[in-house]
Design a protein around this motif. Structure first.
Motif, PDB file in Angstrom:
ATOM      1  N   HIS A  30      -1.205  12.355  77.086  1.00  0.00           N
ATOM      2  CA  HIS A  30      -0.719  13.563  77.987  1.00  0.00           C
ATOM      3  C   HIS A  30       0.300  13.291  78.870  1.00  0.00           C
ATOM      4  CE1 HIS A  30      -3.846  16.356  76.338  1.00  0.00           C
ATOM      5  NE2 HIS A  30      -4.553  15.590  76.524  1.00  0.00           N
ATOM      6  N   ARG A  77       1.260  13.024  82.624  1.00  0.00           N
ATOM      7  CA  ARG A  77       0.810  12.993  83.626  1.00  0.00           C
ATOM      8  C   ARG A  77       1.062  14.241  84.472  1.00  0.00           C
ATOM      9  NH1 ARG A  77      -0.417   8.527  88.030  1.00  0.00           N
ATOM     10  NH2 ARG A  77      -1.735   9.792  89.530  1.00  0.00           N
ATOM     11  N   TYR A  80      -7.601  16.760  81.348  1.00  0.00           N
ATOM     12  CA  TYR A  80      -6.792  16.213  80.272  1.00  0.00           C
ATOM     13  C   TYR A  80      -7.843  16.320  79.062  1.00  0.00           C
ATOM     14  CZ  TYR A  80      -3.639  14.607  83.716  1.00  0.00           C
ATOM     15  OH  TYR A  80      -2.737  14.400  84.865  1.00  0.00           O
ATOM     16  N   GLN A 117      -4.305  20.174  81.062  1.00  0.00           N
ATOM     17  CA  GLN A 117      -3.270  19.924  80.058  1.00  0.00           C
ATOM     18  C   GLN A 117      -4.214  19.729  78.444  1.00  0.00           C
ATOM     19  OE1 GLN A 117      -0.054  18.998  80.615  1.00  0.00           O
ATOM     20  NE2 GLN A 117      -0.214  19.791  82.542  1.00  0.00           N
ATOM     21  N   THR A 136     -12.844  17.486  78.113  1.00  0.00           N
ATOM     22  CA  THR A 136     -11.825  16.992  78.851  1.00  0.00           C
ATOM     23  C   THR A 136     -12.437  15.802  79.724  1.00  0.00           C
ATOM     24  OG1 THR A 136     -12.141  18.429  80.734  1.00  0.00           O
ATOM     25  CG2 THR A 136     -10.656  19.249  79.020  1.00  0.00           C
TER      26      THR A 136
END
Length: 74
Positions: free
Chosen positions: A59, A61, A27, A69, A19
């Motif tokens: 993604h 937000r 994310y 996420q 991430t």
């Protein structure tokens, strides 16, 4: 007249969880990018991650504090 969307450009290193972190939120990106530096474009409504000029992840937000996420289909 169309208003141009503001974008913030940053770079960051992909962590061991695959991430990147933007404003305390995580994310996901493809696991092949762990340990690599990526370019991040932060828009009002989305996060777009680039590696070597190609889109690596997209993604919506999140504005929830400390949110994750995750897209397992990268």
């Amino acid at each position: 007249m169309t208003q141009k969307q503001q974008v913030i450009k940053r770079s960051g290193k992909v962590d061991k969880y695959s991430t990147i972190t933007v404003a305390q939120n995580h994310y996901s990106v493809p696991e092949t990018l762990v340990g690599k530096t990526v370019d991040v474009r932060i828009y009002t409504d989305k996060i777009v991650v680039y590696h070597d000029g190609e889109v690596a992840a997209r993604h919506a937000r999140s504005f929830k504090p400390h949110d994750w996420q995750i897209d397992i289909y990268h």
